[in-house]
Motif scaffolding. Structure first.
Motif, PDB file in Angstrom:
ATOM      1  N   CYS A  35       1.940  -5.264  -0.819  1.00 34.29           N
ATOM      2  CA  CYS A  35       1.445  -6.408  -1.581  1.00 34.29           C
ATOM      3  C   CYS A  35       2.584  -7.384  -1.859  1.00 34.29           C
ATOM      4  O   CYS A  35       3.643  -6.997  -2.358  1.00 34.29           O
ATOM      5  CB  CYS A  35       0.828  -5.938  -2.891  1.00 34.29           C
ATOM      6  SG  CYS A  35       0.183  -7.293  -3.904  1.00 34.29           S
ATOM      7  N   SER A  37       2.505  -9.676  -4.081  1.00 32.84           N
ATOM      8  CA  SER A  37       2.572  -9.973  -5.515  1.00 32.84           C
ATOM      9  C   SER A  37       3.310  -8.909  -6.317  1.00 32.84           C
ATOM     10  O   SER A  37       4.171  -9.222  -7.119  1.00 32.84           O
ATOM     11  CB  SER A  37       1.162 -10.126  -6.095  1.00 32.84           C
ATOM     12  OG  SER A  37       0.546 -11.264  -5.592  1.00 32.84           O
ATOM     13  N   CYS A  38       2.968  -7.630  -6.080  1.00 31.30           N
ATOM     14  CA  CYS A  38       3.525  -6.568  -6.922  1.00 31.30           C
ATOM     15  C   CYS A  38       4.338  -5.526  -6.152  1.00 31.30           C
ATOM     16  O   CYS A  38       4.932  -4.643  -6.761  1.00 31.30           O
ATOM     17  CB  CYS A  38       2.426  -5.875  -7.709  1.00 31.30           C
ATOM     18  SG  CYS A  38       1.354  -4.792  -6.731  1.00 31.30           S
ATOM     19  N   GLY A  40       3.098  -3.261  -4.246  1.00 27.50           N
ATOM     20  CA  GLY A  40       2.297  -2.045  -4.090  1.00 27.50           C
ATOM     21  C   GLY A  40       2.009  -1.716  -2.638  1.00 27.50           C
ATOM     22  O   GLY A  40       1.960  -2.609  -1.781  1.00 27.50           O
ATOM     23  N   CYS A  58      -5.151  -4.657  -3.155  1.00 26.24           N
ATOM     24  CA  CYS A  58      -4.059  -3.930  -3.784  1.00 26.24           C
ATOM     25  C   CYS A  58      -4.558  -3.172  -5.006  1.00 26.24           C
ATOM     26  O   CYS A  58      -5.205  -3.752  -5.880  1.00 26.24           O
ATOM     27  CB  CYS A  58      -2.939  -4.892  -4.179  1.00 26.24           C
ATOM     28  SG  CYS A  58      -1.548  -4.081  -4.984  1.00 26.24           S
ATOM     29  N   ARG A  59      -4.223  -1.899  -5.065  1.00 26.84           N
ATOM     30  CA  ARG A  59      -4.610  -1.088  -6.218  1.00 26.84           C
ATOM     31  C   ARG A  59      -3.703  -1.344  -7.421  1.00 26.84           C
ATOM     32  O   ARG A  59      -4.084  -1.055  -8.547  1.00 26.84           O
ATOM     33  CB  ARG A  59      -4.571   0.396  -5.854  1.00 26.84           C
ATOM     34  CG  ARG A  59      -5.600   0.772  -4.824  1.00 26.84           C
ATOM     35  CD  ARG A  59      -6.991   0.537  -5.382  1.00 26.84           C
ATOM     36  NE  ARG A  59      -7.966   1.184  -4.537  1.00 26.84           N
ATOM     37  CZ  ARG A  59      -9.061   0.616  -4.111  1.00 26.84           C
ATOM     38  NH1 ARG A  59      -9.334  -0.628  -4.454  1.00 26.84           N
ATOM     39  NH2 ARG A  59      -9.907   1.264  -3.353  1.00 26.84           N
ATOM     40  N   GLY A  60      -2.533  -1.918  -7.191  1.00 26.60           N
ATOM     41  CA  GLY A  60      -1.616  -2.197  -8.286  1.00 26.60           C
ATOM     42  C   GLY A  60      -1.987  -3.425  -9.090  1.00 26.60           C
ATOM     43  O   GLY A  60      -1.972  -3.421 -10.319  1.00 26.60           O
ATOM     44  N   CYS A  61      -2.344  -4.518  -8.395  1.00 24.19           N
ATOM     45  CA  CYS A  61      -2.603  -5.788  -9.096  1.00 24.19           C
ATOM     46  C   CYS A  61      -3.957  -6.411  -8.770  1.00 24.19           C
ATOM     47  O   CYS A  61      -4.329  -7.416  -9.362  1.00 24.19           O
ATOM     48  CB  CYS A  61      -1.491  -6.782  -8.793  1.00 24.19           C
ATOM     49  SG  CYS A  61      -1.465  -7.384  -7.083  1.00 24.19           S
ATOM     50  N   GLY A  62      -4.676  -5.853  -7.806  1.00 24.19           N
ATOM     51  CA  GLY A  62      -5.991  -6.375  -7.463  1.00 24.19           C
ATOM     52  C   GLY A  62      -6.005  -7.519  -6.469  1.00 24.19           C
ATOM     53  O   GLY A  62      -7.067  -8.013  -6.100  1.00 24.19           O
ATOM     54  N   ARG A  63      -4.841  -7.962  -6.014  1.00 23.67           N
ATOM     55  CA  ARG A  63      -4.789  -9.078  -5.058  1.00 23.67           C
ATOM     56  C   ARG A  63      -5.428  -8.688  -3.725  1.00 23.67           C
ATOM     57  O   ARG A  63      -5.251  -7.580  -3.241  1.00 23.67           O
ATOM     58  CB  ARG A  63      -3.342  -9.503  -4.836  1.00 23.67           C
ATOM     59  CG  ARG A  63      -3.239 -10.697  -3.915  1.00 23.67           C
ATOM     60  CD  ARG A  63      -1.837 -11.202  -3.800  1.00 23.67           C
ATOM     61  NE  ARG A  63      -1.830 -12.305  -2.842  1.00 23.67           N
ATOM     62  CZ  ARG A  63      -0.756 -12.915  -2.449  1.00 23.67           C
ATOM     63  NH1 ARG A  63       0.417 -12.555  -2.923  1.00 23.67           N
ATOM     64  NH2 ARG A  63      -0.825 -13.902  -1.577  1.00 23.67           N
TER      65      ARG A  63
END
Length: 144
Positions: A35, A37-38, A40, A58-63
């Motif tokens: 990801c 963004s994060c 992940g 992404c499971r970390g931030c949802g992007r």
């Protein structure tokens, strides 16, 4: 899990993606999905194998991020979710993902790609889809 290839870690996923090929062609490069963004590396995966599209969540931030040129051909009404048989309930699972690329001779374009996965819960290695790249654009290497 009889007959399934099992991976213990990211290195097993990368080796699996390289060995499996891309639309019948040799793989020259494999990119691990991460990801932007994060950072992940665990995702849900949606797409349409008939239209050769894939989108990771992404499971970390949802992007959400389209893989390669999938966004150009995306249709929400046809998209399904990738599941692993280890769960048995058809709910969306968590995967580590890699995209394998076959390049044209001389490396001046992408011929084909394949999306491979490793289930976080059970380690099962598999793939979502592979397809010929319509444009051949090398910038798609950065859109894994």
């Amino acid at each position: 899990m009889p007959g399934w290839k099992i991976g213990q870690d990211i290195q097993d996923l990368l080796a699996y993606a390289k060995a499996e090929g891309a639309a019948g062609y040799e793989v020259h490069e494999v990119r691990l999905c991460q990801c932007a963004s994060c950072g992940g590396r665990v995702f849900g995966l949606h797409g349409d194998p008939e239209e050769n599209t894939a989108k990771r969540l992404c499971r970390g931030c949802g992007r959400e991020h389209f893989i390669a040129d999938s966004g150009d051909y995306w249709d929400d009404s046809k998209a399904g979710i990738m599941v692993c048989e280890c769960d048995g309930d058809s709910d969306e699972e968590d995967f580590e993902l890699a995209v394998a690329f076959s390049l044209y001779e001389g490396g001046d374009g992408i011929r084909a790609l394949a999306v491979s996965s490793r289930c976080v819960a059970c380690g099962r290695l598999g793939y979502w889809d592979d397809w010929m790249v319509r444009s051949g654009d090398l910038h798609l290497l950065d859109l894994a």
